[in-house]
Design a protein around this motif. Structure first.
Motif, PDB file in Angstrom:
ATOM      1  N   ALA A  41       0.826  -1.212   0.000  1.00  0.00           N
ATOM      2  CA  ALA A  41       0.000   0.000   0.000  1.00  0.00           C
ATOM      3  C   ALA A  41       0.855   1.255   0.000  1.00  0.00           C
ATOM      4  CB  ALA A  41      -0.926   0.002   1.212  1.00  0.00           C
ATOM      5  N   LEU A  42       2.115   1.128   0.385  1.00  0.00           N
ATOM      6  CA  LEU A  42       3.059   2.242   0.355  1.00  0.00           C
ATOM      7  C   LEU A  42       3.854   2.272  -0.945  1.00  0.00           C
ATOM      8  CD1 LEU A  42       4.367   1.775   3.998  1.00  0.00           C
ATOM      9  CD2 LEU A  42       2.844   3.590   3.205  1.00  0.00           C
ATOM     10  N   ASP A  43       3.446   1.428  -1.902  1.00  0.00           N
ATOM     11  CA  ASP A  43       4.126   1.332  -3.207  1.00  0.00           C
ATOM     12  C   ASP A  43       5.578   0.881  -3.067  1.00  0.00           C
ATOM     13  OD1 ASP A  43       1.886   2.101  -4.732  1.00  0.00           O
ATOM     14  OD2 ASP A  43       2.298   4.208  -4.341  1.00  0.00           O
ATOM     15  N   LEU A  44       5.823  -0.007  -2.108  1.00  0.00           N
ATOM     16  CA  LEU A  44       7.168  -0.533  -1.911  1.00  0.00           C
ATOM     17  C   LEU A  44       7.272  -1.948  -2.473  1.00  0.00           C
ATOM     18  CD1 LEU A  44       7.853   0.480   1.808  1.00  0.00           C
ATOM     19  CD2 LEU A  44       8.552   1.698  -0.268  1.00  0.00           C
ATOM     20  N   PRO A  45       8.396  -2.288  -3.096  1.00  0.00           N
ATOM     21  CA  PRO A  45       8.643  -3.707  -3.379  1.00  0.00           C
ATOM     22  C   PRO A  45       8.826  -4.426  -2.049  1.00  0.00           C
ATOM     23  CG  PRO A  45      10.631  -2.431  -3.771  1.00  0.00           C
ATOM     24  CD  PRO A  45       9.544  -1.440  -3.461  1.00  0.00           C
ATOM     25  N   VAL A  46       8.486  -5.703  -2.014  1.00  0.00           N
ATOM     26  CA  VAL A  46       8.457  -6.423  -0.740  1.00  0.00           C
ATOM     27  C   VAL A  46       9.321  -7.680  -0.808  1.00  0.00           C
ATOM     28  CG1 VAL A  46       6.999  -7.608   0.956  1.00  0.00           C
ATOM     29  CG2 VAL A  46       6.137  -5.573  -0.239  1.00  0.00           C
ATOM     30  N   GLU A 100      -1.211  -0.568  11.099  1.00  0.00           N
ATOM     31  CA  GLU A 100      -1.938   0.032   9.982  1.00  0.00           C
ATOM     32  C   GLU A 100      -0.983   0.864   9.127  1.00  0.00           C
ATOM     33  OE1 GLU A 100      -4.896  -0.691   9.171  1.00  0.00           O
ATOM     34  OE2 GLU A 100      -5.694  -1.615  10.998  1.00  0.00           O
ATOM     35  N   VAL A 101      -1.427   1.151   7.901  1.00  0.00           N
ATOM     36  CA  VAL A 101      -0.575   1.852   6.940  1.00  0.00           C
ATOM     37  C   VAL A 101      -0.159   3.218   7.461  1.00  0.00           C
ATOM     38  CG1 VAL A 101      -0.534   2.915   4.651  1.00  0.00           C
ATOM     39  CG2 VAL A 101      -1.468   0.630   4.925  1.00  0.00           C
ATOM     40  N   TYR A 102      -1.056   3.937   8.136  1.00  0.00           N
ATOM     41  CA  TYR A 102      -0.707   5.297   8.552  1.00  0.00           C
ATOM     42  C   TYR A 102       0.413   5.318   9.593  1.00  0.00           C
ATOM     43  CZ  TYR A 102      -4.260   4.329  12.198  1.00  0.00           C
ATOM     44  OH  TYR A 102      -5.012   3.784  13.210  1.00  0.00           O
ATOM     45  N   THR A 103       0.563   4.234  10.346  1.00  0.00           N
ATOM     46  CA  THR A 103       1.685   4.158  11.284  1.00  0.00           C
ATOM     47  C   THR A 103       2.998   3.975  10.532  1.00  0.00           C
ATOM     48  OG1 THR A 103       0.337   3.382  13.118  1.00  0.00           O
ATOM     49  CG2 THR A 103       2.662   2.788  13.171  1.00  0.00           C
ATOM     50  N   LEU A 104       2.980   3.222   9.453  1.00  0.00           N
ATOM     51  CA  LEU A 104       4.173   3.091   8.615  1.00  0.00           C
ATOM     52  C   LEU A 104       4.453   4.387   7.862  1.00  0.00           C
ATOM     53  CD1 LEU A 104       3.606  -0.518   7.235  1.00  0.00           C
ATOM     54  CD2 LEU A 104       5.043   0.202   9.145  1.00  0.00           C
ATOM     55  N   ASP A 105       3.395   5.068   7.425  1.00  0.00           N
ATOM     56  CA  ASP A 105       3.554   6.372   6.770  1.00  0.00           C
ATOM     57  C   ASP A 105       4.248   7.372   7.700  1.00  0.00           C
ATOM     58  OD1 ASP A 105       2.947   6.916   4.121  1.00  0.00           O
ATOM     59  OD2 ASP A 105       0.791   6.803   4.470  1.00  0.00           O
ATOM     60  N   ARG A 106       3.853   7.363   8.963  1.00  0.00           N
ATOM     61  CA  ARG A 106       4.466   8.274   9.937  1.00  0.00           C
ATOM     62  C   ARG A 106       5.951   7.970  10.094  1.00  0.00           C
ATOM     63  NH1 ARG A 106       3.678  11.602  14.322  1.00  0.00           N
ATOM     64  NH2 ARG A 106       4.922  11.169  16.189  1.00  0.00           N
TER      65      ARG A 106
END
Length: 201
Positions: A41-46, A100-106
């Motif tokens: 969801a962060l557009d990262l390769p995994v 959640e995604v917003y914690t990774l965004d932070r």
């Protein structure tokens, strides 16, 4: 800034849980699938770090096997660093079902590449949480040196490095891991109010 890759550490032996945590299903998805989805969801390769004998679904992610599974998460981290030279790694443990995604965004927003590692403070104490963190390529040398010296506690290695940026989580409950059958039962039964979920059938 270096390119960033998402990494899921999924190779733990799950001794306290009694089953492979990567394969536990909540809300119709395994914890591994959920972790990979967050990073995508962060557009990262995994890349997923696993034990050599571990069976994982073929879900389009890269896989790297931990050559030293007996030394804990630091072994999987070093395996990912070896496989992804020159990349910054956003690393999460597979057993964070509330993340959640917003914690990774932070975490990405607060990242400072002048530090080798940007990580959250653990919700359980005032120490670093090394399994939801960004590792810059510069972190590899001191982590590898520590392991060569027989030091395997990733938390202690980071705290001793002098190259750590530690930030506060806006929602620290998202960093609580899932370690025991009792914790899983609480999550499923909704006695844990932080994650209203039901098991798949």
């Amino acid at each position: 800034m270096n390119p960033t890759r998402g990494v899921v550490l999924a190779g733990g032996r799950s001794r306290r849980m009694g089953e492979d945590k990567a394969s536990i299903v909540l809300n119709g998805r395994t914890l591994l699938e959920r972790s990979v989805t967050l990073l995508r969801a962060l557009d990262l390769p995994v890349t997923v770090c696993a034990r050599r004998e571990q069976v994982l679904p073929d879900s389009g992610f890269a896989r790297v096997d931990d050559p030293e599974p007996g030394i804990g998460p630091v072994g999987g981290l070093l395996a990912a660093m070896t496989a992804c030279p020159g990349e910054s790694l956003l690393v999460i443990a597979v057993d964070l079902p509330r993340l959640e995604v917003y914690t990774l965004d932070r975490l990405l927003d607060q990242r400072d590449p002048a530090y080798a590692v940007t990580a959250y403070r653990s919700p359980g104490d005032t120490r670093v949480e090394p399994l939801c963190a960004i590792y810059e390529p510069a972190a590899e040398s001191f982590i590898r040196a520590a392991v060569a010296a027989g030091r395997h506690s990733l938390r202690q290695i980071l705290e001793d490095s002098g190259r750590l940026r530690m930030i506060e989580a806006a929602h620290p409950h998202q960093l609580i891991d899932l370690d025991t059958p009792g914790a899983l039962a609480n999550l499923i039964s909704r006695s844990d109010p932080t994650m209203p979920c039901q098991p798949s059938t």
